[in-house]
Design an enzyme around this catalytic site. Sequence first.
Site, short mmCIF file in Angstrom:
data_model
loop_
_atom_site.label_atom_id
_atom_site.label_comp_id
_atom_site.label_asym_id
_atom_site.label_seq_id
_atom_site.Cartn_x
_atom_site.Cartn_y
_atom_site.Cartn_z
CB ALA A 1 1.50 8.52 0.33
CB VAL A 2 -4.13 8.63 1.32
CG1 VAL A 2 -5.28 9.51 1.79
CG2 VAL A 2 -4.35 8.20 -0.13
CD GLU B 1 8.60 -3.68 -3.95
OE1 GLU B 1 8.97 -4.65 -4.60
OE2 GLU B 1 9.35 -3.00 -3.25
CG ASN C 1 0.23 -0.68 3.27
OD1 ASN C 1 -0.86 -0.13 3.32
ND2 ASN C 1 1.35 -0.03 2.99
CE1 TYR D 1 -2.34 0.33 -4.43
CE2 TYR D 1 -1.26 -1.04 -2.80
CZ TYR D 1 -1.40 0.17 -3.44
OH TYR D 1 -0.60 1.23 -3.09
#
Length: 155
Positions: free
Chosen positions: A79-80, A112, A117, A123
């Site tokens: 998370a950012v 996952e 997103n 990724y």
Amino acid sequence: MATRSLVLKTGDARDVGTVDALMAAAFDPRFGEAWTSSQCLGVLAMPGVRLLIAWDEEVPTGFALWRTIMDEAELLLLAVAPGHRRRGVGGALLRAMIADVAASGVATIHLEVRAGNDAVALYRTAGFAKIGERRGYYRSRDGGQHDAHTYSLAL
């Protein structure tokens, strides 16, 4: 613009409040992706689990949580905080995680992510390839269902 003074620090169960605050800011509750404090504490107590928190000055800006089992690793959460996105925080956390597990002999990393997103681009840039899909995996508070895509990176 890159974050000026990004520092990555190892975290532990004492940092769950920081993780909770980052998840509340970073994860849209519509998608049901955030974990509870109890879930985080339970995972942090398991062997092979690592938490890395990114700091800009004294401000926590993101975190990565992963586990290693034998020669595989799984990125559990990344998370950012919204105000720090697109400044290299997510990439720094991901690179540090990959380096950490590679140094311990991991051959494959799995993760996952909710379909759609924005993190998918991060990724893919790091070399992860889509290997599967779980239909309706995420359930939002309004009863909506969202697919999860699984990715893998061979080291």
